[in-house]
Design a protein around this motif. Structure first.
Motif, PDB file in Angstrom:
ATOM      1  N   UNK A  13       0.834  -1.195   0.000  1.00 21.54           N
ATOM      2  CA  UNK A  13       0.000   0.000   0.000  1.00 21.54           C
ATOM      3  C   UNK A  13       0.874   1.253   0.000  1.00 21.54           C
ATOM      4  N   UNK A  14       1.931   1.231   0.769  1.00 23.55           N
ATOM      5  CA  UNK A  14       2.877   2.350   0.823  1.00 23.55           C
ATOM      6  C   UNK A  14       3.476   2.610  -0.554  1.00 23.55           C
ATOM      7  N   UNK A  15       3.903   1.559  -1.212  1.00 19.99           N
ATOM      8  CA  UNK A  15       4.486   1.683  -2.551  1.00 19.99           C
ATOM      9  C   UNK A  15       3.444   2.176  -3.549  1.00 19.99           C
ATOM     10  N   UNK A  16       2.245   1.604  -3.502  1.00 20.47           N
ATOM     11  CA  UNK A  16       1.168   1.981  -4.427  1.00 20.47           C
ATOM     12  C   UNK A  16       0.798   3.457  -4.291  1.00 20.47           C
ATOM     13  N   UNK A  17       0.708   3.939  -3.054  1.00 19.87           N
ATOM     14  CA  UNK A  17       0.308   5.332  -2.822  1.00 19.87           C
ATOM     15  C   UNK A  17       1.488   6.304  -2.900  1.00 19.87           C
ATOM     16  N   UNK A  18       2.709   5.785  -2.900  1.00 20.44           N
ATOM     17  CA  UNK A  18       3.881   6.662  -2.940  1.00 20.44           C
ATOM     18  C   UNK A  18       4.090   7.408  -1.639  1.00 20.44           C
ATOM     19  N   UNK A  23       5.311   7.012   2.697  1.00 19.90           N
ATOM     20  CA  UNK A  23       6.037   6.183   3.658  1.00 19.90           C
ATOM     21  C   UNK A  23       5.033   5.393   4.488  1.00 19.90           C
ATOM     22  N   UNK A  24       5.522   4.375   5.192  1.00 19.62           N
ATOM     23  CA  UNK A  24       4.640   3.581   6.050  1.00 19.62           C
ATOM     24  C   UNK A  24       3.967   4.454   7.103  1.00 19.62           C
ATOM     25  N   UNK A  25       4.721   5.374   7.679  1.00 18.87           N
ATOM     26  CA  UNK A  25       4.154   6.277   8.686  1.00 18.87           C
ATOM     27  C   UNK A  25       3.067   7.166   8.091  1.00 18.87           C
ATOM     28  N   UNK A  26       3.288   7.648   6.884  1.00 20.64           N
ATOM     29  CA  UNK A  26       2.284   8.488   6.226  1.00 20.64           C
ATOM     30  C   UNK A  26       1.016   7.704   5.914  1.00 20.64           C
ATOM     31  N   UNK A  27       1.174   6.454   5.507  1.00 25.13           N
ATOM     32  CA  UNK A  27      -0.002   5.620   5.240  1.00 25.13           C
ATOM     33  C   UNK A  27      -0.805   5.440   6.519  1.00 25.13           C
ATOM     34  N   UNK A  28      -0.121   5.217   7.619  1.00 23.17           N
ATOM     35  CA  UNK A  28      -0.818   5.067   8.904  1.00 23.17           C
ATOM     36  C   UNK A  28      -1.524   6.358   9.300  1.00 23.17           C
ATOM     37  N   UNK A  29      -0.871   7.494   9.092  1.00 29.07           N
ATOM     38  CA  UNK A  29      -1.509   8.786   9.378  1.00 29.07           C
ATOM     39  C   UNK A  29      -2.760   8.973   8.524  1.00 29.07           C
ATOM     40  N   UNK A  30      -2.643   8.660   7.258  1.00 26.59           N
ATOM     41  CA  UNK A  30      -3.765   8.791   6.339  1.00 26.59           C
ATOM     42  C   UNK A  30      -4.914   7.881   6.766  1.00 26.59           C
ATOM     43  N   UNK A  31      -4.586   6.662   7.165  1.00 28.08           N
ATOM     44  CA  UNK A  31      -5.606   5.707   7.600  1.00 28.08           C
ATOM     45  C   UNK A  31      -6.320   6.185   8.866  1.00 28.08           C
ATOM     46  N   UNK A  32      -5.636   6.998   9.656  1.00 29.88           N
ATOM     47  CA  UNK A  32      -6.236   7.550  10.871  1.00 29.88           C
ATOM     48  C   UNK A  32      -7.003   8.835  10.591  1.00 29.88           C
ATOM     49  N   UNK A  33      -7.014   9.250   9.326  1.00 33.27           N
ATOM     50  CA  UNK A  33      -7.777  10.429   8.941  1.00 33.27           C
ATOM     51  C   UNK A  33      -6.988  11.719   8.890  1.00 33.27           C
ATOM     52  N   UNK A  34      -5.687  11.654   9.097  1.00 29.81           N
ATOM     53  CA  UNK A  34      -4.841  12.843   9.079  1.00 29.81           C
ATOM     54  C   UNK A  34      -4.331  13.093   7.670  1.00 29.81           C
ATOM     55  N   UNK A  56      -4.808  12.841  -7.526  1.00 34.37           N
ATOM     56  CA  UNK A  56      -4.265  11.558  -7.956  1.00 34.37           C
ATOM     57  C   UNK A  56      -4.199  10.569  -6.792  1.00 34.37           C
ATOM     58  N   UNK A  57      -3.805  11.046  -5.620  1.00 36.23           N
ATOM     59  CA  UNK A  57      -3.737  10.175  -4.449  1.00 36.23           C
ATOM     60  C   UNK A  57      -5.132   9.681  -4.068  1.00 36.23           C
ATOM     61  N   UNK A  58      -6.094  10.589  -3.996  1.00 35.70           N
ATOM     62  CA  UNK A  58      -7.446  10.192  -3.608  1.00 35.70           C
ATOM     63  C   UNK A  58      -8.099   9.351  -4.696  1.00 35.70           C
ATOM     64  N   UNK A  59      -7.700   9.544  -5.942  1.00 33.90           N
ATOM     65  CA  UNK A  59      -8.190   8.701  -7.031  1.00 33.90           C
ATOM     66  C   UNK A  59      -7.709   7.261  -6.823  1.00 33.90           C
ATOM     67  N   UNK A  60      -6.462   7.103  -6.415  1.00 32.78           N
ATOM     68  CA  UNK A  60      -5.931   5.770  -6.144  1.00 32.78           C
ATOM     69  C   UNK A  60      -6.664   5.138  -4.954  1.00 32.78           C
ATOM     70  N   UNK A  61      -6.927   5.937  -3.928  1.00 39.19           N
ATOM     71  CA  UNK A  61      -7.637   5.422  -2.756  1.00 39.19           C
ATOM     72  C   UNK A  61      -9.056   5.020  -3.143  1.00 39.19           C
ATOM     73  N   UNK A  62      -9.695   5.846  -3.955  1.00 45.80           N
ATOM     74  CA  UNK A  62     -11.054   5.521  -4.410  1.00 45.80           C
ATOM     75  C   UNK A  62     -11.036   4.234  -5.231  1.00 45.80           C
ATOM     76  N   UNK A  63     -10.025   4.065  -6.046  1.00 47.87           N
ATOM     77  CA  UNK A  63      -9.903   2.847  -6.837  1.00 47.87           C
ATOM     78  C   UNK A  63      -9.781   1.630  -5.921  1.00 47.87           C
ATOM     79  N   UNK A 113     -12.424  -1.422  -5.663  1.00 41.29           N
ATOM     80  CA  UNK A 113     -12.000  -2.814  -5.879  1.00 41.29           C
ATOM     81  C   UNK A 113     -12.486  -3.710  -4.747  1.00 41.29           C
ATOM     82  N   UNK A 114     -12.711  -3.147  -3.597  1.00 46.92           N
ATOM     83  CA  UNK A 114     -13.153  -3.938  -2.448  1.00 46.92           C
ATOM     84  C   UNK A 114     -14.667  -4.142  -2.422  1.00 46.92           C
ATOM     85  N   UNK A 115     -15.384  -3.457  -3.252  1.00 47.86           N
ATOM     86  CA  UNK A 115     -16.842  -3.598  -3.259  1.00 47.86           C
ATOM     87  C   UNK A 115     -17.256  -4.820  -4.060  1.00 47.86           C
ATOM     88  N   UNK A 116     -18.443  -5.273  -3.809  1.00 47.73           N
ATOM     89  CA  UNK A 116     -18.961  -6.445  -4.524  1.00 47.73           C
ATOM     90  C   UNK A 116     -19.590  -6.075  -5.857  1.00 47.73           C
TER      91      UNK A 116
END
Length: 135
Positions: A19-24, A26-37, A50-57, A61-64
């Protein structure tokens, strides 16, 4: 507060380095983002788009809903890679209106064989063009 809960669950799995690599980020930044920061993100609108487009994608992908997934592939090809609806339709051998219906979530009006052709074309283009994205 931005809180992509599905992203939070991805962070709590072995997928975090991918996920870190996909979003470009760091691991810490991914964790911050996941916490809503999102305060650490640059203010540049294109970067955030572009970042939020990747997250939306990822979310789609997780939806049925398979039609929603197809729509998300098309959106990435159109909004990020700049392909036109006309080009996508020609490459898939379908009508432009079929592409538009899929994008408008009216895919119930589109025949299954047409969706299949659009899906195969979209996925092939998406994976081909992925190599053209900045690393």
């Amino acid at each position: 507060l931005y809180r992509p809960s599905f992203l939070f669950y991805l962070v709590c799995t072995p997928c975090t380095p991918m996920l870190s690599l996909y979003l470009g980020l760091s691991l810490d930044q991914v964790e911050c983002l996941a916490e809503g920061n999102v305060d650490f993100l640059p203010d540049e609108p294109l970067y955030r788009y572009q970042l939020f487009n990747k997250i939306a994608f990822l979310y789609l992908c997780a939806t049925d809903d398979k039609d929603l997934k197809l729509s998300s592939f098309l959106e990435v090809l159109i909004s990020y890679h700049g392909l036109s609806k006309s080009t996508l339709a020609k490459m898939a051998g379908v009508e432009i209106m079929d592409i538009e219906r899929i994008l408008m979530n009216s895919s119930y009006e589109v025949a299954e064989d047409v969706k299949y052709r659009v899906a195969v074309t979209s996925m092939a283009l998406r994976f081909f063009l992925k190599d053209c994205e900045p690393k």
